[in-house]
Design an enzyme around this catalytic site. Structure first.
Site, PDB file in Angstrom:
ATOM      1  N   ASP A   1       0.813  -1.222   0.000  1.00 21.18           N
ATOM      2  CA  ASP A   1       0.000   0.000   0.000  1.00 21.18           C
ATOM      3  C   ASP A   1       0.846   1.272   0.000  1.00 21.18           C
ATOM      4  OD1 ASP A   1      -2.241  -1.634   0.085  1.00 21.18           O
ATOM      5  OD2 ASP A   1      -2.365  -1.550   2.278  1.00 21.18           O
TER       6      ASP A   1
ATOM      7  N   LYS B   1       1.918   2.138  -5.035  1.00 20.01           N
ATOM      8  CA  LYS B   1       2.460   1.569  -6.288  1.00 20.01           C
ATOM      9  C   LYS B   1       1.533   1.876  -7.466  1.00 20.01           C
ATOM     10  CE  LYS B   1       2.407  -2.484  -4.322  1.00 20.01           C
ATOM     11  NZ  LYS B   1       2.128  -2.131  -2.921  1.00 20.01           N
TER      12      LYS B   1
ATOM     13  N   GLY C   1      -4.502  -4.295  -3.826  1.00 18.58           N
ATOM     14  CA  GLY C   1      -5.480  -3.270  -4.177  1.00 18.58           C
ATOM     15  C   GLY C   1      -4.700  -2.025  -4.541  1.00 18.58           C
ATOM     16  N   HIS C   2      -4.647  -1.721  -5.812  1.00 19.43           N
ATOM     17  CA  HIS C   2      -3.845  -0.592  -6.286  1.00 19.43           C
ATOM     18  C   HIS C   2      -4.776   0.533  -6.736  1.00 19.43           C
ATOM     19  CE1 HIS C   2      -0.333  -3.575  -7.203  1.00 19.43           C
ATOM     20  NE2 HIS C   2      -0.686  -3.535  -5.941  1.00 19.43           N
TER      21      HIS C   2
ATOM     22  N   ARG D   1       2.788 -29.028  -5.240  1.00 19.63           N
ATOM     23  CA  ARG D   1       2.706 -29.699  -6.552  1.00 19.63           C
ATOM     24  C   ARG D   1       1.366 -30.403  -6.768  1.00 19.63           C
ATOM     25  NH1 ARG D   1       8.404 -32.472  -5.617  1.00 19.63           N
ATOM     26  NH2 ARG D   1       7.313 -32.746  -3.669  1.00 19.63           N
TER      27      ARG D   1
ATOM     28  N   GLN E   1       2.056  -6.084  -3.117  1.00 18.23           N
ATOM     29  CA  GLN E   1       2.510  -6.177  -1.733  1.00 18.23           C
ATOM     30  C   GLN E   1       3.811  -5.380  -1.561  1.00 18.23           C
ATOM     31  OE1 GLN E   1       1.371  -9.490  -3.242  1.00 18.23           O
ATOM     32  NE2 GLN E   1      -0.547  -8.585  -2.597  1.00 18.23           N
TER      33      GLN E   1
ATOM     34  N   ARG F   1      -5.426   0.740   8.728  1.00 20.02           N
ATOM     35  CA  ARG F   1      -4.009   0.361   8.635  1.00 20.02           C
ATOM     36  C   ARG F   1      -3.288   0.827   9.893  1.00 20.02           C
ATOM     37  NH1 ARG F   1      -3.744   2.843   2.707  1.00 20.02           N
ATOM     38  NH2 ARG F   1      -4.542   1.108   1.504  1.00 20.02           N
TER      39      ARG F   1
HETATM   40  P1  GDP Z   1      -0.726   0.334  -3.541  1.00 24.73           P
HETATM   41  O1  GDP Z   1      -1.346  -0.933  -3.097  1.00 24.73           O
HETATM   42  O2  GDP Z   1       0.740   0.393  -3.266  1.00 24.73           O
HETATM   43  O3  GDP Z   1      -1.058   0.692  -4.957  1.00 24.73           O
HETATM   44  O4  GDP Z   1      -1.379   1.492  -2.634  1.00 24.73           O
HETATM   45  P2  GDP Z   1      -2.941   1.645  -2.265  1.00 24.73           P
HETATM   46  O5  GDP Z   1      -3.666   2.128  -3.444  1.00 24.73           O
HETATM   47  O6  GDP Z   1      -3.445   0.425  -1.572  1.00 24.73           O
HETATM   48  O7  GDP Z   1      -2.861   2.748  -1.134  1.00 24.73           O
HETATM   49  C1  GDP Z   1      -2.302   4.004  -1.353  1.00 24.73           C
HETATM   50  C2  GDP Z   1      -3.373   5.067  -1.019  1.00 24.73           C
HETATM   51  O8  GDP Z   1      -2.749   6.330  -0.911  1.00 24.73           O
HETATM   52  C3  GDP Z   1      -4.418   5.230  -2.122  1.00 24.73           C
HETATM   53  O9  GDP Z   1      -5.634   5.565  -1.524  1.00 24.73           O
HETATM   54  C4  GDP Z   1      -3.887   6.380  -2.954  1.00 24.73           C
HETATM   55  O10 GDP Z   1      -4.911   7.093  -3.630  1.00 24.73           O
HETATM   56  C5  GDP Z   1      -3.263   7.241  -1.887  1.00 24.73           C
HETATM   57  N1  GDP Z   1      -2.099   8.027  -2.303  1.00 24.73           N
HETATM   58  C6  GDP Z   1      -1.088   7.669  -3.152  1.00 24.73           C
HETATM   59  N2  GDP Z   1      -0.149   8.623  -3.184  1.00 24.73           N
HETATM   60  C7  GDP Z   1      -0.563   9.605  -2.354  1.00 24.73           C
HETATM   61  C8  GDP Z   1      -0.005  10.847  -1.934  1.00 24.73           C
HETATM   62  O11 GDP Z   1       1.081  11.245  -2.330  1.00 24.73           O
HETATM   63  N3  GDP Z   1      -0.726  11.576  -1.039  1.00 24.73           N
HETATM   64  C9  GDP Z   1      -1.916  11.173  -0.548  1.00 24.73           C
HETATM   65  N4  GDP Z   1      -2.541  11.942   0.335  1.00 24.73           N
HETATM   66  N5  GDP Z   1      -2.486  10.001  -0.920  1.00 24.73           N
HETATM   67  C10 GDP Z   1      -1.806   9.237  -1.795  1.00 24.73           C
HETATM   68  P1  IMO Z   2      -0.865  -4.185  -2.232  1.00 27.60           P
HETATM   69  O1  IMO Z   2      -0.393  -4.771  -3.541  1.00 27.60           O
HETATM   70  C1  IMO Z   2      -1.029  -4.447   2.124  1.00 27.60           C
HETATM   71  C2  IMO Z   2      -1.150  -8.457   3.876  1.00 27.60           C
HETATM   72  C3  IMO Z   2      -2.434  -8.826   4.594  1.00 27.60           C
HETATM   73  C4  IMO Z   2      -1.892  -9.764   5.643  1.00 27.60           C
HETATM   74  C5  IMO Z   2      -0.784 -10.499   4.914  1.00 27.60           C
HETATM   75  C6  IMO Z   2      -1.203 -11.855   4.345  1.00 27.60           C
HETATM   76  O2  IMO Z   2      -2.149  -3.455  -2.322  1.00 27.60           O
HETATM   77  O3  IMO Z   2       0.243  -3.404  -1.591  1.00 27.60           O
HETATM   78  P2  IMO Z   2      -2.709 -12.610   2.310  1.00 27.60           P
HETATM   79  O4  IMO Z   2      -4.163 -12.411   2.048  1.00 27.60           O
HETATM   80  O5  IMO Z   2      -1.811 -12.067   1.239  1.00 27.60           O
HETATM   81  O6  IMO Z   2      -2.351 -14.019   2.658  1.00 27.60           O
HETATM   82  O7  IMO Z   2      -2.425 -11.753   3.644  1.00 27.60           O
HETATM   83  O8  IMO Z   2      -0.396  -9.656   3.834  1.00 27.60           O
HETATM   84  N1  IMO Z   2      -1.321  -8.003   2.475  1.00 27.60           N
HETATM   85  C7  IMO Z   2      -1.240  -6.720   2.097  1.00 27.60           C
HETATM   86  N2  IMO Z   2      -1.087  -5.594   2.821  1.00 27.60           N
HETATM   87  N3  IMO Z   2      -1.090  -4.371   0.789  1.00 27.60           N
HETATM   88  C8  IMO Z   2      -1.207  -5.492   0.038  1.00 27.60           C
HETATM   89  O9  IMO Z   2      -1.163  -5.482  -1.316  1.00 27.60           O
HETATM   90  C9  IMO Z   2      -1.334  -6.735   0.703  1.00 27.60           C
HETATM   91  N4  IMO Z   2      -1.492  -8.006   0.268  1.00 27.60           N
HETATM   92  C10 IMO Z   2      -1.459  -8.774   1.376  1.00 27.60           C
HETATM   93  O10 IMO Z   2      -3.063  -7.706   5.146  1.00 27.60           O
HETATM   94  O11 IMO Z   2      -1.284  -9.027   6.681  1.00 27.60           O
HETATM   95 MG    MG Z   3      -2.871  -1.616  -1.865  1.00 28.78          MG
END
Ligand code: GDP
Ligand code: IMO
Ligand code: MG
Length: 433
Positions: A13, A16, A40-41, A142, A223, A304
């Site tokens: 999170d 990315k 979740g991106h 496997r 992740q 979080r």
């Molecule tokens: P990812 O899984 O690495 O793609 O990240 P997520 O989308 O799960 O979480 C990042 C969150 O931060 C999202 O809600 C983005 O819209 C938000 N975000 C990303 N960059 C910035 C930033 O520079 N500032 C703020 N305030 N929010 C951001």
């Molecule tokens: P993105 O790509 C944040 C965490 C879960 C849990 C652990 C194992 O959006 O950054 P799982 O369901 O993968 O077996 O859970 O990993 N986790 C993440 N935390 N961002 C993610 O993906 C995650 N994918 C898994 O919360 O702690």
């Molecule tokens: Mg995410």
């Protein structure tokens, strides 16, 4: 420079999705190599917010998207995602390619996960409950079912029935009573197979062929380093390789073809789920950071856990991935702070630790040593030029750069595409030239 990996340096999170979306324009292909719909991106474009779980983010920019062999795919989730994107006017058919070697998640994987997470006395990871871990278990054991098997009309029913019967035996032994109809699920998956058949191909051949033809590939990480099955905070992590090695194994691409590694880290730190988190902030201070950063899980909505930037962790992520450049996201979230603590070392039983602890009990017990950095106490939200940042924010960035010995080539100041500073002359900027 041609092919670049964008990887999470912390616990996921990091932002990315935003960064991949920002730079995807300069690439021809965006490829995922690990994870599943635990990811979740988020991509924000004006009023529209897209959340991508399985489909590479570049699809939003009309790029080819590859779901590599390293992923575990829930066909129902993937079909839902395709439908949602197509409903928003995004072309998926013709642009999305799924590896025939990617593994398939079945309902019994979620069942096994629930059993494991809910069993008293067992380590509770706090997973996303998507069946990710049990599907990877079957892969390594496997006995998994891949798209190749799913699409094998003649062979699939027998394979599926055998796998399902085996899970039934385990479920009975574990005293799990979840009635499920093997024949109904078989039918359901046969239907998914036909819906997804047009997307499934040999992506190993495809990606290498595209690279040979001169197409540029952006490898989209899922992740983060500390959730990597080998390098993260075992056992509190996910079941795949979220670090740079996973790009190679998860797509069938040689390391010789990765020209740069972009690490993504927040200006602070977060994690979702259980496990050690040395710089975690509890109570009011944690709530304040969570609210400022709107830190609620993209996939599960869980709050979080929030804490300070952690240099030992980031040094470790740099070691494992050899970052070419670092992106610092969510700098704007720190705007409200008078001073900003940064963890510079871990102490365990009074001694400074030189290594990342392998035992969770040790990691839980480390005491972070902080250095206080001055805050800027004014808004950086939406700033696009480095020169416009307040001096204290520039100093914070320079300080992190100096400590990590990696350039910070890009700074994100908001969720929108253009709320970003790309530093002139940086290697990051070079990737986009
Ligand atoms: P990812 O899984 O690495 O793609 O990240 P997520 O989308 O799960 O979480 C990042 C969150 O931060 C999202 O809600 C983005 O819209 C938000 N975000 C990303 N960059 C910035 C930033 O520079 N500032 C703020 N305030 N929010 C951001
Ligand atoms: P993105 O790509 C944040 C965490 C879960 C849990 C652990 C194992 O959006 O950054 P799982 O369901 O993968 O077996 O859970 O990993 N986790 C993440 N935390 N961002 C993610 O993906 C995650 N994918 C898994 O919360 O702690
Ligand atoms: Mg995410």
């Amino acid at each position: 420079m041609a092919n670049i990996a964008v990887l999470g340096a912390q616990w996921g999170d990091e932002g990315k999705g935003k960064i991949v979306d920002l730079i995807a324009d300069r690439f021809d292909v965006v490829a995922r190599s690990s994870g599943g719909h635990n990811a979740g991106h988020t991509v924000k474009v004006g009023d529209q917010k897209f959340i991508l779980s399985l489909i590479p983010t570049g699809i939003l920019r009309g790029k080819k998207g590859i779901i590599g062999n390293g992923l575990v795919v829930d066909p129902a989730a993937l079909l839902r995602e395709i439908k949602t994107l197509e409903g928003l006017g995004i072309t998926v058919k013709g642009n999305l390619f799924i590896s025939h070697r990617a593994h398939v998640i079945f309902p019994y994987h979620r069942m096994m996960e629930r059993a494991s997470e809910d069993t008293p006395g067992k380590v509770k990871i706090g997973t996303t409950s998507r069946g990710i871990g049990p599907c990877y278990e079957d892969k390594i054991g496997r006995r998994g079912i891949r798209f190749a098997e799913l699409l094998d009309t003649a062979g699939f029913p027998e394979r599926f029935r055998a796998a399902a019967e085996e899970k039934n035996i385990i479920a009975t032994a574990l005293n799990i009573h979840e009635p499920w109809d093997i024949e109904a699920i078989l039918k359901e998956y046969q239907d998914y197979a036909e819906q997804l058949r047009p997307y499934v191909t040999d992506t190993i051949y495809l990606v290498n062929q595209l690279i040979r033809q001169g197409e540029k590939v952006l490898f989209e990480g899922a992740q983060g380093t500390m959730l990597d099955i080998d390098h993260g905070t075992y056992p509190y992590l996910t079941s795949s390789n979220a670090t740079v090695g996973g790009v190679c194994t998860g797509l069938g691409v040689s390391p010789m073809l990765i020209d740069g590694v972009v690490g993504i880290a927040k200006a602070y730190a977060t994690r979702v789920g259980g496990g050690p988190f040395a710089t975690e902030l509890l109570g009011d201070a944690g709530n304040a950071l969570r609210n400022a950063g709107n830190e609620f899980g993209t996939v599960t909505g869980r709050p979080r856990r929030c804490g300070w930037f952690d240099l030992p962790l980031m040094n470790y992520a740099h070691n494992v991935n050899h970052l070419t450049t670092l992106v610092i996201t969510k700098l704007d979230v720190l705007d409200y702070l008078e001073t900003i603590p940064v963890c510079v070392a871990y102490k365990y039983k009074g001694e400074k630790l030189d290594f990342m602890p392998a035992l969770p009990e040790v990691y839980e017990a480390v005491v972070p040593v902080y250095e206080e950095r001055p805050g800027w106490h004014c808004s950086t939200a939406g700033i696009r030029e480095y020169d416009q940042l307040p001096q204290a924010a520039k100093d914070y960035i320079s300080y992190l750069e100096g400590q990590l010995e990696v350039e910070i080539g890009c700074i994100s100041t908001g969720p929108e595409r253009d709320e970003t500073i790309i530093r002139r002359g940086s290697k990051f900027a070079g990737f986009l030239a």
